[in-house]
Design an enzyme around this catalytic site. Sequence first.
Site, PDB file in Angstrom:
ATOM      1  N   GLU A 154       0.800  -1.229   0.000  1.00  0.00           N
ATOM      2  CA  GLU A 154       0.000   0.000   0.000  1.00  0.00           C
ATOM      3  C   GLU A 154       0.833   1.279   0.000  1.00  0.00           C
ATOM      4  O   GLU A 154       0.726   2.092   0.930  1.00  0.00           O
ATOM      5  CB  GLU A 154      -0.952   0.011   1.205  1.00  0.00           C
ATOM      6  CG  GLU A 154      -1.905  -1.167   1.241  1.00  0.00           C
ATOM      7  CD  GLU A 154      -2.893  -1.103   2.403  1.00  0.00           C
ATOM      8  OE1 GLU A 154      -2.793  -0.169   3.228  1.00  0.00           O
ATOM      9  OE2 GLU A 154      -3.762  -1.987   2.490  1.00  0.00           O
ATOM     10  N   GLU A 336      -5.464  -8.569   0.780  1.00  0.00           N
ATOM     11  CA  GLU A 336      -6.117  -8.179   2.043  1.00  0.00           C
ATOM     12  C   GLU A 336      -7.582  -7.895   1.768  1.00  0.00           C
ATOM     13  O   GLU A 336      -7.921  -7.190   0.810  1.00  0.00           O
ATOM     14  CB  GLU A 336      -5.535  -6.890   2.649  1.00  0.00           C
ATOM     15  CG  GLU A 336      -4.251  -7.060   3.389  1.00  0.00           C
ATOM     16  CD  GLU A 336      -3.754  -5.750   3.995  1.00  0.00           C
ATOM     17  OE1 GLU A 336      -4.591  -4.896   4.388  1.00  0.00           O
ATOM     18  OE2 GLU A 336      -2.534  -5.571   4.053  1.00  0.00           O
TER      19      GLU A 336
END
Length: 418
Positions: A154, A336
């Site tokens: 991320e 995720e």
Amino acid sequence: MFLWGAATAAYQIEGALSEDGRGPSIWDDFGPIRDGHTAAVACDSYHRWTDDVALLAGLGVNAYRFSVAWTRIQPDGAGPANPKGLDHYERLVDALLAAGITPALTLFHWDLPQALQNDGGWLNRETAHRFADYTALVADRLADRVGLWITLNEPFVHTVFGHALGTHAPGQTLFLDALPAAHHQLLGHGLAVDALRAAGASSVLITNNLTPVWPASSSAEDLAAADAYDILHNRIFNDPVFIGSYPDLSAFGLDRMPGLRDGDLAIINRPIDGLGVNYYNPTRIGAPESPELPFTDAGVEGYPMTAFGWPVVPDGLRELLTGLHERYGVPLYVTENGCSYEGLDDERRIAYLDGHIDAALAAKADVRGYFVWSLLDNFEWAEGYHQRFGLVHVDFETGVRTPKASYRWFRERIARGA
Ligand code: IFM
């Protein structure tokens, strides 16, 4: 083989911040964190990692996504490897393999060595080269056994929360001047891919936090604002990796990506084996209300919310994966997906996961894996221990782990197959 997994990250679960030669990271002294919580012990996984492997085996997953703490390998972010750090992750990898679980190793999940931050961190181009050196040390030891490598986790969140808004470490409030931190992370990704390939690593991904962007209306202003947000959140982090160019940044008053130099895009665009997708919710965007940014977050309404206040929109995952397939045509892994709720009898988590797995499998895309965030309740960054994302409850006083109803449900869901 479709990968069914659960995910964690070193800083969120390990504790043992001063053990076996680990150096300080940018998170160690960062604040404010809700109620003054710290990750000094967290889930104590540095000591209880065999418990975690047993939980994974009991869950029936065939993959585990975890991250390596850079500061355990290079306490100051440079120089030779600390053998105790490599030994720790080697033991974990070998135990996973012995349990029939593919190790999916993330190299950078936000815990940058403080020593590198002292020299400018990701705003300093040199950090990209340090990241490649660190990657080579880990890959030289583990490339023969790790099934899936993830360079960065991320970079959008690390750039925006850590460098633009200051709610995450390193706590900088640079707004759009944070963009070189994004570019240098992506450069580091490309250099790390070279290091991984040189060590013989097979499957390499980048993991991005991605969101479908919904315009607040069909007005030209809202459509333009949604496009600008899509660029900032999604395309800056995907396009250079998979297309070899940055999107048009003119909506942000920029004629090129800050920090970009000749030759960088060829490095960032090195071929990789797929995209890791972290999905939590869509974003609804309207026309700007102030001159600083070319959009406003209009809020997603009319859906149930998690304890974190995030809207629950399973179909957003189908929409996202289908759009990514159309734009990039690469294998996708949901690295995720999950939700924060209290309680051991977590029916709402079961409903959330069930809906999102169905949505992922319904996408018109080459989806090769699904990892729940998270195996364990853990240290949720600026929220401390307030948000519980785990399939397994952790008592943070004692370290005791207790599987929740969702753990048993996920085991059955895995057994039904993809
Ligand atoms: O806990 C985080 C994780 O570290 C990165 N992705 C989102 C999760 C939930 O906020």
